[in-house]
Design a protein around this motif. Structure first.
Motif, PDB file in Angstrom:
ATOM      1  N   SER A   1       0.819  -1.212   0.000  1.00 37.64           N
ATOM      2  CA  SER A   1       0.000   0.000   0.000  1.00 37.64           C
ATOM      3  C   SER A   1       0.854   1.264   0.000  1.00 37.64           C
ATOM      4  CB  SER A   1      -0.921   0.017   1.220  1.00 37.64           C
ATOM      5  OG  SER A   1      -1.825  -1.056   1.163  1.00 37.64           O
TER       6      SER A   1
ATOM      7  N   THR B   1       2.057   4.855   1.164  1.00 37.51           N
ATOM      8  CA  THR B   1       2.235   5.400   2.526  1.00 37.51           C
ATOM      9  C   THR B   1       1.559   6.745   2.704  1.00 37.51           C
ATOM     10  OG1 THR B   1       4.348   6.345   1.830  1.00 37.51           O
ATOM     11  CG2 THR B   1       4.405   4.176   2.862  1.00 37.51           C
TER      12      THR B   1
ATOM     13  N   GLN C   1      -1.686  -7.862   2.460  1.00 32.92           N
ATOM     14  CA  GLN C   1      -1.490  -6.430   2.259  1.00 32.92           C
ATOM     15  C   GLN C   1      -0.464  -5.924   3.257  1.00 32.92           C
ATOM     16  OE1 GLN C   1      -4.663  -3.951   3.500  1.00 32.92           O
ATOM     17  NE2 GLN C   1      -3.989  -2.145   2.359  1.00 32.92           N
ATOM     18  N   LYS C   2       0.512  -5.152   2.757  1.00 36.39           N
ATOM     19  CA  LYS C   2       1.531  -4.575   3.621  1.00 36.39           C
ATOM     20  C   LYS C   2       1.572  -3.065   3.441  1.00 36.39           C
ATOM     21  CE  LYS C   2       4.768  -8.452   3.987  1.00 36.39           C
ATOM     22  NZ  LYS C   2       6.175  -8.890   3.754  1.00 36.39           N
ATOM     23  N   LYS C   3       1.897  -2.390   4.545  1.00 40.75           N
ATOM     24  CA  LYS C   3       2.096  -0.947   4.505  1.00 40.75           C
ATOM     25  C   LYS C   3       3.297  -0.625   5.368  1.00 40.75           C
ATOM     26  CE  LYS C   3      -0.460   3.399   4.828  1.00 40.75           C
ATOM     27  NZ  LYS C   3      -1.770   4.014   5.091  1.00 40.75           N
TER      28      LYS C   3
ATOM     29  N   ILE D   1       4.777  -3.531   7.228  1.00 41.60           N
ATOM     30  CA  ILE D   1       3.975  -4.148   8.290  1.00 41.60           C
ATOM     31  C   ILE D   1       2.755  -4.789   7.643  1.00 41.60           C
ATOM     32  CG2 ILE D   1       2.602  -3.732  10.369  1.00 41.60           C
ATOM     33  CD1 ILE D   1       4.430  -1.309  10.907  1.00 41.60           C
ATOM     34  N   GLU D   2       2.530  -6.065   7.954  1.00 45.97           N
ATOM     35  CA  GLU D   2       1.396  -6.770   7.367  1.00 45.97           C
ATOM     36  C   GLU D   2       0.095  -6.284   8.002  1.00 45.97           C
ATOM     37  OE1 GLU D   2       1.158 -11.150   5.832  1.00 45.97           O
ATOM     38  OE2 GLU D   2       0.540 -11.143   7.940  1.00 45.97           O
ATOM     39  N   LYS D   3      -0.795  -5.729   7.182  1.00 47.80           N
ATOM     40  CA  LYS D   3      -2.057  -5.193   7.662  1.00 47.80           C
ATOM     41  C   LYS D   3      -3.197  -6.187   7.489  1.00 47.80           C
ATOM     42  CE  LYS D   3      -0.713  -1.068   8.897  1.00 47.80           C
ATOM     43  NZ  LYS D   3      -0.877  -0.600  10.301  1.00 47.80           N
ATOM     44  N   LEU D   4      -3.090  -7.049   6.479  1.00 50.87           N
ATOM     45  CA  LEU D   4      -4.163  -8.006   6.202  1.00 50.87           C
ATOM     46  C   LEU D   4      -3.565  -9.251   5.569  1.00 50.87           C
ATOM     47  CD1 LEU D   4      -7.211  -8.781   5.821  1.00 50.87           C
ATOM     48  CD2 LEU D   4      -7.069  -7.673   3.582  1.00 50.87           C
TER      49      LEU D   4
ATOM     50  N   LEU E   1      -6.138  -9.578  10.602  1.00 46.78           N
ATOM     51  CA  LEU E   1      -6.347  -8.163  10.291  1.00 46.78           C
ATOM     52  C   LEU E   1      -5.734  -7.323  11.400  1.00 46.78           C
ATOM     53  CD1 LEU E   1      -7.696  -5.839   8.706  1.00 46.78           C
ATOM     54  CD2 LEU E   1      -9.721  -6.189  10.129  1.00 46.78           C
ATOM     55  N   ASP E   2      -4.803  -6.430  11.041  1.00 42.74           N
ATOM     56  CA  ASP E   2      -4.246  -5.472  11.979  1.00 42.74           C
ATOM     57  C   ASP E   2      -5.226  -4.305  12.096  1.00 42.74           C
ATOM     58  OD1 ASP E   2      -2.843  -3.683  13.460  1.00 42.74           O
ATOM     59  OD2 ASP E   2      -1.020  -3.742  12.254  1.00 42.74           O
TER      60      ASP E   2
END
Length: 458
Positions: free
Chosen positions: A376, A378, A409-411, A414-417, A456-457
């Motif tokens: 994703s 930033t 999904q990473k942002k 950091i893995e968000k999903l 999910l984070d």
């Protein structure tokens, strides 16, 4: 005043070869024979009409006169008509005033009968009831930007064969006032059972063996707004067209390769190109097609590229194996995707252009074992930033089925999903240009989602 003319053992030379403003002709002619020539009209009215023109065992070199400063090319057409033309064992070398090749060929043999000419620029300018042409080492200057080469030409009895045919650009890419420059060659071009008239070109079968197409982008976005071209009044019909073991490469202005296809085999049937189809987005119609291609690469932009191991398309059904979307970098303002799938199937594709509008009709799309990774952006996207508006379209898709998929999904690393396994089915999907602008760009009557191992984070 009207009769036959025969000349034997003719030798012609230019008196002053240094005078570039006079057409220079040098050569030897064993035999020249013209029958039923109106000599009076030829000498006094510059009208050259004859029944038969025959040239035998000749070697001719011509350099056309150069234009003087501020002299405009003459648009006056020569009044020339010959019913039948025969050339036997002729070598010819014709250059323009700048020394560039207009036509060059060796061991030329030509037999044309019942020649008909047309002054209508929308039709084929010449037609004949019978023809036979063979020549070697042919070079034709199409214009100041392209030339055609062929090692051998052999045409007779409604068949045509070109050996080592090559349409090639002859100037640096930057000099072309167009979006793209084309370089096309084929080891062999064979056509059979074709008929030429002033209104149509009809061919039963045409086959290209080992065609190689290179496309060079000039980086220019030139559109001719003063398009005054007349409507064509010509029909081209091809029963079957086949490409065997072909290659395609596309290069940008900086010489970077942005697309390529290796080993493609292609066949299309019942092709029609006429004054009605030329107005469409795809300027021809066809009934059936058969496509196989391997090792396909396409660079969409600086961040994303697509790789495909193979595509097989049989009429309405398409199978794509080894589909990948590659992430070529990272962006702070745009999401970047990495995608891989074992196989994608597109069922009963009936999509077509209606005028300038794309009408997408599919029975279904099935995707097996996809893995999707999203990196994703930033930074949040600016609200006033406009997305690219798609061309006019409507879409009706019977179903979309995803089997055994994975999503992450990473942002900022950091893995968000993460979804370990997902099965999804959407039924009766509809979309169009207006819906595409919304947050959810389609409508569906039914949906089914089964997901496992979800993290999910929040």
């Amino acid at each position: 005043l009207k009769g036959n003319l025969t000349v034997n053992d003719l030798e012609i030379t230019t008196k002053n070869p240094k005078d570039q403003y006079v057409t220079q002709i040098n050569g030897k002619i064993k035999n020249l024979n013209i029958t039923d020539l109106n000599i009076w009209k030829a000498v006094f009215s510059k009208k050259y009409h004859a029944d038969q023109f025959t040239l035998t065992d000749s070697d001719i070199k011509i350099k056309l006169a150069a234009l003087k400063k501020d002299q405009k090319p003459s648009n006056k057409k020569i009044d020339l008509h010959i019913n039948n033309i025969a050339l036997h064992n002729v070598n010819a070398d014709i250059e323009n005033g700048l020394g560039k090749t207009v036509f060059k060929g060796q061991r030329i043999n030509v037999n044309l009968k019942d020649i008909k000419q047309s002054a209508d620029g929308n039709k084929i300018p010449i037609a004949f009831s019978e023809f036979k042409i063979d020549a070697e080492n042919v070079q034709i200057g199409v214009n100041e930007f392209y030339e055609i080469n062929a090692k051998k030409i052999d045409a007779a009895n409604k068949t045509l064969q070109l050996v080592q045919f090559h349409l090639k650009p002859i100037q640096a890419v930057a000099k072309y006032n167009s979006k793209n420059v084309f370089d096309f060659s084929t080891q062999n071009l064979a056509a059979k059972d074709f008929n030429i008239s002033q209104d149509s070109l009809i061919v039963s079968d045409i086959t290209f063996t080992q065609p190689d197409l290179k496309v060079y982008s000039t980086g220019k976005n030139t559109l001719d707004k003063s398009n005054n071209s007349k409507e064509i009044d010509l029909k081209i019909g091809l029963k079957n067209i086949t490409f065997q073991k072909g290659k395609i490469n596309v290069f940008q202005a900086n010489k970077e390769k942005t697309a390529s296809v290796e080993n493609f085999n292609f066949k299309m049937s019942d092709i029609v190109f006429d004054k009605n189809t030329v107005k469409e987005k795809i300027p021809f119609r066809f009934t059936k097609h058969d496509i196989e291609a391997e090792n396909i690469y396409f660079k969409a932009d600086q961040l994303q590229a697509v790789k495909i191991k193979s595509i097989v398309s049989r009429n309405a059904n398409i199978t794509i194996d080894g589909f990948q979307v590659l992430a070529l970098g990272k962006s702070s303002t745009k999401d970047v995707f990495s995608v891989s799938t074992d196989q994608i199937k597109i069922l009963n594709n009936k999509s077509r252009f209606i005028g300038q509008k794309l009408d997408i009709k599919l029975d279904g799309i099935e995707v097996n074992n996809p893995s999707v990774q999203i990196t994703s952006a930033t930074k949040n996207k600016k609200k006033n930033q406009k997305d690219t508006t798609p061309p006019p379209f409507t879409a009706h898709i019977g179903f979309i089925r995803i089997n055994n998929g994975k999503v992450s999904q990473k942002k900022q690393n950091i893995e968000k999903l993460a979804v370990g396994k997902i099965d999804l089915k959407l039924d009766k999907i509809f979309s169009n240009t207006e819906l595409f602008k919304k947050d959810i760009p389609f409508k569906t009557e039914k949906n089914y989602v089964n997901a496992k191992n979800i993290r999910l984070d929040a």
